[in-house]
Design an enzyme around this catalytic site. Sequence first.
Site, short mmCIF file in Angstrom:
data_model
loop_
_atom_site.label_atom_id
_atom_site.label_comp_id
_atom_site.label_asym_id
_atom_site.label_seq_id
_atom_site.Cartn_x
_atom_site.Cartn_y
_atom_site.Cartn_z
N GLN A 17 0.82 -1.21 0.00
CA GLN A 17 0.00 0.00 0.00
C GLN A 17 0.86 1.26 0.00
OE1 GLN A 17 -3.62 -0.13 0.13
NE2 GLN A 17 -3.20 -2.27 -0.35
N ASP A 52 -6.03 0.77 1.50
CA ASP A 52 -6.09 1.07 2.93
C ASP A 52 -6.91 2.33 3.17
OD1 ASP A 52 -4.55 -1.08 3.56
OD2 ASP A 52 -2.83 0.05 4.31
N THR A 132 0.76 7.43 11.72
CA THR A 132 0.97 6.35 12.68
C THR A 132 2.37 6.46 13.24
OG1 THR A 132 -0.53 4.89 11.46
CG2 THR A 132 0.96 3.86 13.05
N ASP A 199 -8.28 -9.00 6.72
CA ASP A 199 -6.98 -9.07 6.03
C ASP A 199 -5.83 -9.29 7.02
OD1 ASP A 199 -5.46 -8.93 3.63
OD2 ASP A 199 -4.88 -6.89 4.10
N ASP A 218 -1.11 -2.14 11.35
CA ASP A 218 -1.67 -2.14 10.00
C ASP A 218 -3.15 -2.51 10.00
OD1 ASP A 218 -1.91 -1.87 7.30
OD2 ASP A 218 -0.60 -3.55 6.77
#
Length: 312
Positions: A17, A52, A132, A199, A218
């Site tokens: 991603q 995402d 993050t 996922d 994640d």
Amino acid sequence: MSTAKIKKADIGYKGTQLKARLVLEGGQMVVFKPKWYRRDEVMTGNPYSGKDRHNGEIAAFHLNRILGFNRAPLVAGRRVNLLTEVFPVATPTLNATFTSQNNNTCFYGKCYYCKPSDPACAEGDIMEGSLTLWLPAKYTLQRWKHPWARTYRSSKKARWEEDDAYCDEVKKTHPIERQRLLLDIIDTAVFDYLIGNADRHMFETFEADQDPMLLLLDNGKSFGNPYWDEGSILAPVKQCCIIRNQTWTILQEFKERGLSDAMRQVLSHDPVSPVLSELHLQALDRRLIDISEVVNACITEKGQAVLIDVLW
């Protein structure tokens, strides 16, 4: 994280991603995931479809926090000016992926699915995203295949999808033979069902930990479809029929007071609020009822032994 000056920008770490790696004025390293979708956009197809969701990362962090799991890194929303805040401090590698579409500044970075024809685009120069917090370098991680991982092939099912006694085998495997880690996996199934994340094919632990805990990293493939509750995510709960007593108590408390109300309140303080649509908030309450029904069925079948009294 939402206001500190960006001192350096680079392409993100390897993965499938798009992301960028930023260093803030205080020295903190953060991962920036850009906005791809409107809040009310619905992901269809496979339960792990789509890119995402940056708002999913934000909401997942806060849900993890209020449930008392405390296994997810800090996440906050932010709107950045790509031309004035990022481009001047970006590496040549990242700058080379900047482009423009319809008077909007875009970038496509570098990752497995990244390509110039499909960049993430700002509204003008302002791009919304999630930040993050990167763990300090002293904390090295070890990756493990999740025992309830999917095959990601419609023609082949995973063993857990066909064997209801699969949990008995999982209990014997390393490092899950430690009860704490199995209970972490059960907590994760509860968490992933609430956020709609199908996922979770890998999980991480701290490498040097002799009694490792599962880290919830994640969480971008979450809050994609508020109309669909992916029951297969709860397979670990159904097949193992155990859950931490602390987790069960917390879930029952939020069932009474309203999980959506709690999330609506905590998410209202994020800089990119509203983080979730009302439909996604309402889905939390509905999914919590589903989890309660699964655990109650286990208690009916096996008694109070289903509830395990251990520390987090």
